[in-house]
Design a protein around this motif. Structure first.
Motif, PDB file in Angstrom:
ATOM      1  N   ASP A  16       1.032  -1.135  -0.160  1.00 16.03           N
ATOM      2  CA  ASP A  16      -0.187  -0.202   0.057  1.00 16.03           C
ATOM      3  C   ASP A  16       0.934   1.183   0.109  1.00 16.03           C
ATOM      4  O   ASP A  16       1.892   1.320   0.948  1.00 16.03           O
ATOM      5  CB  ASP A  16      -0.919   0.087   1.303  1.00 16.03           C
ATOM      6  CG  ASP A  16      -2.011   1.343   1.333  1.00 16.03           C
ATOM      7  OD1 ASP A  16      -1.833   1.912   0.476  1.00 16.03           O
ATOM      8  OD2 ASP A  16      -2.259   1.578   2.330  1.00 16.03           O
ATOM      9  N   LEU A  17       0.744   2.033  -1.223  1.00 11.49           N
ATOM     10  CA  LEU A  17       1.671   3.303  -1.068  1.00 11.49           C
ATOM     11  C   LEU A  17       0.913   4.581  -0.908  1.00 11.49           C
ATOM     12  O   LEU A  17       1.393   5.648  -1.288  1.00 11.49           O
ATOM     13  CB  LEU A  17       2.287   3.261  -2.362  1.00 11.49           C
ATOM     14  CG  LEU A  17       3.308   2.252  -2.952  1.00 11.49           C
ATOM     15  CD1 LEU A  17       3.723   2.088  -4.357  1.00 11.49           C
ATOM     16  CD2 LEU A  17       4.525   2.023  -1.871  1.00 11.49           C
ATOM     17  N   SER A  18      -0.380   4.282  -0.419  1.00  7.81           N
ATOM     18  CA  SER A  18      -1.255   5.587  -0.112  1.00  7.81           C
ATOM     19  C   SER A  18      -0.431   6.691   0.856  1.00  7.81           C
ATOM     20  O   SER A  18      -1.052   7.899   0.593  1.00  7.81           O
ATOM     21  CB  SER A  18      -2.716   5.217   0.253  1.00  7.81           C
ATOM     22  OG  SER A  18      -2.565   4.589   1.411  1.00  7.81           O
ATOM     23  N   LYS A  19       0.251   6.331   1.579  1.00  4.33           N
ATOM     24  CA  LYS A  19       0.804   7.307   2.738  1.00  4.33           C
ATOM     25  C   LYS A  19       2.286   7.393   2.288  1.00  4.33           C
ATOM     26  O   LYS A  19       2.897   8.258   3.112  1.00  4.33           O
ATOM     27  CB  LYS A  19       0.917   6.433   4.099  1.00  4.33           C
ATOM     28  CG  LYS A  19      -0.532   6.382   4.388  1.00  4.33           C
ATOM     29  CD  LYS A  19      -0.974   5.775   5.939  1.00  4.33           C
ATOM     30  CE  LYS A  19      -2.136   5.851   6.278  1.00  4.33           C
ATOM     31  NZ  LYS A  19      -2.451   5.062   7.402  1.00  4.33           N
ATOM     32  N   ALA A  20       2.899   6.884   1.141  1.00 11.19           N
ATOM     33  CA  ALA A  20       4.280   7.262   0.601  1.00 11.19           C
ATOM     34  C   ALA A  20       4.407   8.569   0.045  1.00 11.19           C
ATOM     35  O   ALA A  20       3.644   8.897  -0.458  1.00 11.19           O
ATOM     36  CB  ALA A  20       4.537   6.004  -0.031  1.00 11.19           C
ATOM     37  N   LYS A  21       5.783   9.164   0.221  1.00  9.68           N
ATOM     38  CA  LYS A  21       5.880  10.331  -0.589  1.00  9.68           C
ATOM     39  C   LYS A  21       6.250   9.944  -1.728  1.00  9.68           C
ATOM     40  O   LYS A  21       7.077   8.827  -2.212  1.00  9.68           O
ATOM     41  CB  LYS A  21       6.945  10.889   0.142  1.00  9.68           C
ATOM     42  CG  LYS A  21       6.899  11.887   1.377  1.00  9.68           C
ATOM     43  CD  LYS A  21       8.434  12.397   2.084  1.00  9.68           C
ATOM     44  CE  LYS A  21       9.070  13.060   1.201  1.00  9.68           C
ATOM     45  NZ  LYS A  21      10.449  13.637   1.929  1.00  9.68           N
ATOM     46  N   LYS A  22       5.808  10.700  -2.967  1.00  7.64           N
ATOM     47  CA  LYS A  22       5.982  10.310  -4.208  1.00  7.64           C
ATOM     48  C   LYS A  22       6.729  11.349  -5.002  1.00  7.64           C
ATOM     49  O   LYS A  22       6.650  12.653  -4.615  1.00  7.64           O
ATOM     50  CB  LYS A  22       4.641  10.211  -4.951  1.00  7.64           C
ATOM     51  CG  LYS A  22       4.712   9.657  -6.478  1.00  7.64           C
ATOM     52  CD  LYS A  22       3.266   9.740  -6.856  1.00  7.64           C
ATOM     53  CE  LYS A  22       3.096   9.544  -8.428  1.00  7.64           C
ATOM     54  NZ  LYS A  22       1.815   9.702  -8.987  1.00  7.64           N
ATOM     55  N   ALA A  23       7.850  10.894  -5.805  1.00  8.08           N
ATOM     56  CA  ALA A  23       8.594  11.700  -6.494  1.00  8.08           C
ATOM     57  C   ALA A  23       8.798  11.281  -7.938  1.00  8.08           C
ATOM     58  O   ALA A  23       9.151  10.112  -7.997  1.00  8.08           O
ATOM     59  CB  ALA A  23      10.066  11.942  -5.874  1.00  8.08           C
ATOM     60  N   VAL A  24       8.789  12.236  -9.000  1.00 10.91           N
ATOM     61  CA  VAL A  24       9.027  11.717 -10.230  1.00 10.91           C
ATOM     62  C   VAL A  24      10.537  11.933 -10.424  1.00 10.91           C
ATOM     63  O   VAL A  24      11.177  13.263 -10.194  1.00 10.91           O
ATOM     64  CB  VAL A  24       8.207  12.518 -11.111  1.00 10.91           C
ATOM     65  CG1 VAL A  24       8.585  12.379 -12.880  1.00 10.91           C
ATOM     66  CG2 VAL A  24       6.859  12.494 -10.807  1.00 10.91           C
ATOM     67  N   VAL A  25      11.065  11.096 -11.125  1.00 11.31           N
ATOM     68  CA  VAL A  25      12.619  11.204 -11.073  1.00 11.31           C
ATOM     69  C   VAL A  25      12.936  10.951 -12.600  1.00 11.31           C
ATOM     70  O   VAL A  25      12.576   9.977 -13.247  1.00 11.31           O
ATOM     71  CB  VAL A  25      13.386  10.119 -10.289  1.00 11.31           C
ATOM     72  CG1 VAL A  25      14.622  10.191 -10.533  1.00 11.31           C
ATOM     73  CG2 VAL A  25      12.978  10.228  -9.016  1.00 11.31           C
ATOM     74  N   ARG A  26      13.879  11.715 -13.062  1.00  8.90           N
ATOM     75  CA  ARG A  26      14.592  11.455 -14.155  1.00  8.90           C
ATOM     76  C   ARG A  26      16.236  11.589 -14.032  1.00  8.90           C
ATOM     77  O   ARG A  26      16.505  12.269 -13.332  1.00  8.90           O
ATOM     78  CB  ARG A  26      14.096  12.111 -15.660  1.00  8.90           C
ATOM     79  CG  ARG A  26      14.428  13.526 -15.397  1.00  8.90           C
ATOM     80  CD  ARG A  26      13.720  14.150 -16.644  1.00  8.90           C
ATOM     81  NE  ARG A  26      14.231  15.953 -16.319  1.00  8.90           N
ATOM     82  CZ  ARG A  26      14.669  16.668 -17.531  1.00  8.90           C
ATOM     83  NH1 ARG A  26      14.812  16.033 -18.658  1.00  8.90           N
ATOM     84  NH2 ARG A  26      14.751  17.888 -17.259  1.00  8.90           N
ATOM     85  N   GLN A  27      16.917  10.619 -14.528  1.00 12.06           N
ATOM     86  CA  GLN A  27      18.234  10.628 -14.370  1.00 12.06           C
ATOM     87  C   GLN A  27      19.103  10.071 -15.557  1.00 12.06           C
ATOM     88  O   GLN A  27      18.616   9.540 -16.278  1.00 12.06           O
ATOM     89  CB  GLN A  27      18.678   9.890 -12.837  1.00 12.06           C
ATOM     90  CG  GLN A  27      18.594   8.358 -13.132  1.00 12.06           C
ATOM     91  CD  GLN A  27      18.529   7.596 -11.638  1.00 12.06           C
ATOM     92  OE1 GLN A  27      18.191   8.421 -10.607  1.00 12.06           O
ATOM     93  NE2 GLN A  27      19.226   6.608 -11.554  1.00 12.06           N
ATOM     94  N   GLY A  28      20.236  10.543 -15.881  1.00 11.84           N
ATOM     95  CA  GLY A  28      20.998  10.314 -16.897  1.00 11.84           C
ATOM     96  C   GLY A  28      22.627  10.062 -16.238  1.00 11.84           C
ATOM     97  O   GLY A  28      22.809  10.800 -15.621  1.00 11.84           O
ATOM     98  N   TYR A  29      23.361   9.319 -16.991  1.00 12.17           N
ATOM     99  CA  TYR A  29      24.723   9.119 -16.494  1.00 12.17           C
ATOM    100  C   TYR A  29      25.815   9.744 -17.551  1.00 12.17           C
ATOM    101  O   TYR A  29      25.675   9.719 -18.852  1.00 12.17           O
ATOM    102  CB  TYR A  29      25.041   7.706 -16.731  1.00 12.17           C
ATOM    103  CG  TYR A  29      24.016   7.041 -15.207  1.00 12.17           C
ATOM    104  CD1 TYR A  29      24.689   6.962 -14.451  1.00 12.17           C
ATOM    105  CD2 TYR A  29      22.803   6.719 -15.618  1.00 12.17           C
ATOM    106  CE1 TYR A  29      23.795   6.498 -13.165  1.00 12.17           C
ATOM    107  CE2 TYR A  29      22.091   6.159 -14.641  1.00 12.17           C
ATOM    108  CZ  TYR A  29      22.457   6.087 -13.438  1.00 12.17           C
ATOM    109  OH  TYR A  29      21.682   5.790 -12.365  1.00 12.17           O
TER     110      TYR A  29
END
Length: 155
Positions: A16-29
């Motif tokens: 259950d992720l309803s109480k989790a903090k959510k972040a949109v991530v993009r990453q490159g190397y």
């Protein structure tokens, strides 16, 4: 020297992720595919970072600095062909430790990985994960984000 001590697992069942903090991530190397040290650009919501990660599985060097959006955008084109997109959910486990669950997008979908950081190597090796965690892939280099950004989802 900053060290990261973490274990990484496949996800057997999403919690259950309803109480989790959510972040949109993009990453490159920025580093070459065969370079053992990783130099990574990351955007996490409206924050931007440059991170260096050393060689290793369970324990490795990690140094990170926050950078501006303009600095990020200056170097972002150099990561073409070596990128990852994901949604990161962060929450606390029943034992008090914090998990970071990554739900990958794009070419890496529907892969889900979960990581837990520890204060010592002993704590990490004694850790018993909850039932929703799957196979431990901490030392499987195919599941490093840089490797997946270049090679795709492991077979």
């Amino acid at each position: 020297m900053s060290k990261e001590i973490e274990r990484k697992f496949l996800v057997a069942n999403l919690p259950d992720l309803s109480k989790a903090k959510k972040a949109v991530v993009r990453q490159g190397y920025l580093t070459a595919p065969d370079d053992s040290t990783e130099l990574r650009l990351r955007q996490k919501n409206d924050a931007y970072f440059l991170t260096l990660k050393g060689v290793g599985g369970l324990v490795r060097v990690e140094r990170e600095a926050e950078i501006t959006a303009d600095q990020f955008e200056t170097f972002w084109p150099e990561t073409e062909g070596r990128r990852v997109e994901k949604i990161r959910y962060t929450a606390q486990l029943q034992d008090g430790l914090v998990f970071e669950l990554d739900v990958f997008a794009g070419d890496l979908a529907p892969l889900c990985l979960v990581e837990v950081e520890f204060t010592s190597q002993d704590q990490a090796t004694r850790y018993v994960p909850p039932d929703w965690f799957g196979t431990d892939v901490t030392d499987d280099t195919r599941y490093k984000n840089k490797t997946m950004a270049i090679n795709g989802v492991p077979d």
